[in-house]
Scaffold this active site. Structure first.
Site, mmCIF file in Angstrom:
data_model
loop_
_atom_site.group_PDB
_atom_site.id
_atom_site.type_symbol
_atom_site.label_atom_id
_atom_site.label_comp_id
_atom_site.label_asym_id
_atom_site.label_seq_id
_atom_site.Cartn_x
_atom_site.Cartn_y
_atom_site.Cartn_z
ATOM 1 N N ASP A 31 5.875 -13.074 8.217
ATOM 2 C CA ASP A 31 6.771 -11.971 7.892
ATOM 3 C C ASP A 31 7.948 -11.964 8.878
ATOM 4 O O ASP A 31 7.768 -12.153 10.081
ATOM 5 C CB ASP A 31 6.017 -10.633 7.963
ATOM 6 C CG ASP A 31 6.768 -9.511 7.265
ATOM 7 O OD1 ASP A 31 6.285 -9.024 6.233
ATOM 8 O OD2 ASP A 31 7.864 -9.133 7.760
ATOM 9 N N ASN A 88 0.937 -3.416 -0.828
ATOM 10 C CA ASN A 88 1.648 -2.195 -1.170
ATOM 11 C C ASN A 88 2.066 -2.279 -2.635
ATOM 12 O O ASN A 88 2.547 -3.321 -3.081
ATOM 13 C CB ASN A 88 2.884 -2.042 -0.283
ATOM 14 C CG ASN A 88 2.521 -1.936 1.195
ATOM 15 O OD1 ASN A 88 1.496 -1.347 1.542
ATOM 16 N ND2 ASN A 88 3.341 -2.494 2.062
ATOM 17 N N GLY A 94 5.014 1.965 -0.739
ATOM 18 C CA GLY A 94 5.853 1.338 0.279
ATOM 19 C C GLY A 94 6.273 -0.078 -0.058
ATOM 20 O O GLY A 94 6.714 -0.827 0.813
ATOM 21 N N GLN A 95 6.144 -0.455 -1.346
ATOM 22 C CA GLN A 95 6.543 -1.816 -1.734
ATOM 23 C C GLN A 95 8.063 -1.933 -1.760
ATOM 24 O O GLN A 95 8.756 -1.073 -2.316
ATOM 25 C CB GLN A 95 5.968 -2.161 -3.119
ATOM 26 C CG GLN A 95 6.235 -3.600 -3.522
ATOM 27 C CD GLN A 95 5.556 -3.992 -4.837
ATOM 28 O OE1 GLN A 95 5.022 -3.133 -5.553
ATOM 29 N NE2 GLN A 95 5.601 -5.278 -5.157
ATOM 30 N N HIS A 101 2.441 -9.622 -3.160
ATOM 31 C CA HIS A 101 2.160 -10.245 -1.864
ATOM 32 C C HIS A 101 1.079 -9.473 -1.124
ATOM 33 O O HIS A 101 0.928 -8.264 -1.300
ATOM 34 C CB HIS A 101 3.425 -10.335 -1.007
ATOM 35 C CG HIS A 101 4.168 -9.046 -0.843
ATOM 36 N ND1 HIS A 101 4.983 -8.533 -1.823
ATOM 37 C CD2 HIS A 101 4.207 -8.159 0.176
ATOM 38 C CE1 HIS A 101 5.503 -7.387 -1.402
ATOM 39 N NE2 HIS A 101 5.037 -7.134 -0.196
HETATM 40 P P1 5GP Z 1 6.506 -4.716 1.148
HETATM 41 O O1 5GP Z 1 7.295 -3.635 1.823
HETATM 42 O O2 5GP Z 1 7.104 -5.053 -0.204
HETATM 43 O O3 5GP Z 1 5.045 -4.477 1.088
HETATM 44 O O4 5GP Z 1 6.644 -5.996 2.083
HETATM 45 C C1 5GP Z 1 7.746 -6.830 2.085
HETATM 46 C C2 5GP Z 1 7.686 -7.614 3.365
HETATM 47 O O5 5GP Z 1 8.563 -8.718 3.252
HETATM 48 C C3 5GP Z 1 8.156 -6.816 4.599
HETATM 49 O O6 5GP Z 1 7.108 -6.778 5.555
HETATM 50 C C4 5GP Z 1 9.371 -7.589 5.090
HETATM 51 O O7 5GP Z 1 9.461 -7.636 6.482
HETATM 52 C C5 5GP Z 1 9.165 -8.953 4.479
HETATM 53 N N1 5GP Z 1 10.393 -9.677 4.186
HETATM 54 C C6 5GP Z 1 11.493 -9.198 3.522
HETATM 55 N N2 5GP Z 1 12.425 -10.151 3.412
HETATM 56 C C7 5GP Z 1 11.920 -11.256 4.017
HETATM 57 C C8 5GP Z 1 12.424 -12.571 4.228
HETATM 58 O O8 5GP Z 1 13.552 -12.921 3.832
HETATM 59 N N3 5GP Z 1 11.633 -13.448 4.889
HETATM 60 C C9 5GP Z 1 10.366 -13.108 5.336
HETATM 61 N N4 5GP Z 1 9.674 -14.044 5.961
HETATM 62 N N5 5GP Z 1 9.858 -11.872 5.147
HETATM 63 C C10 5GP Z 1 10.618 -10.967 4.496
#
Ligand code: 5GP
Length: 115
Positions: A31, A88, A94-95, A101
């Site tokens: 991440d 999420n 919180g997605q 993922h």
């Molecule tokens: P969500 O909030 O949808 O559950 O998680 C999305 C995750 O993707 C977040 O923890 C965020 O830090 C990660 N993320 C967003 N954009 C990128 C990216 O360009 N590269 C990587 N490696 N992680 C990302």
């Protein structure tokens, strides 16, 4: 055709990522904004927006994540003492990225309840 998500761009190598596992079904990468010493995102290559878009035909894919990808990462990142696997879903969950993922978090004690 809707715009590619950032994770689809990572799958297609249009955006760089620190990839730690890949096979024909899944990709796992660190991440970009880690919330723990180990914070890895496990994603299916199949484009599924979130858990509420899963169907019975995705059973094999989910089984693969739990029985192949996860044990590999737990071993590779020394998480045998425990970890948290989080998905999420939707705005209240919180997605922020609408490509399914799993957050694999470890390397520290995980409090409960989550924020
Ligand atoms: P969500 O909030 O949808 O559950 O998680 C999305 C995750 O993707 C977040 O923890 C965020 O830090 C990660 N993320 C967003 N954009 C990128 C990216 O360009 N590269 C990587 N490696 N992680 C990302």
């Amino acid at each position: 055709m809707s715009e590619k998500t950032i994770f689809k761009k990572i799958i297609d190598r249009e955006v760089p990522a620190d990839i730690v596992f890949e096979d024909e079904i899944c990709l796992a990468f660190k991440d970009v904004n880690p919330q723990a010493p180990v914070h890895i995102l496990i994603i299916p290559k199949k484009e599924i927006a979130s858990t509420d878009k899963l169907s019975a035909e995705d059973a094999e894919l989910l089984c693969h994540i739990y029985t192949v990808v996860l044990p590999y990462l737990v071993s590779e990142f020394a998480l045998s003492g425990g970890y948290r696997l989080v998905t999420n879903c939707g705005n209240n969950g919180g997605q922020t990225v609408y490509h399914l993922h799993f957050h694999l978090l470890g390397g520290r004690f995980m409090g409960w309840p989550p924020g």
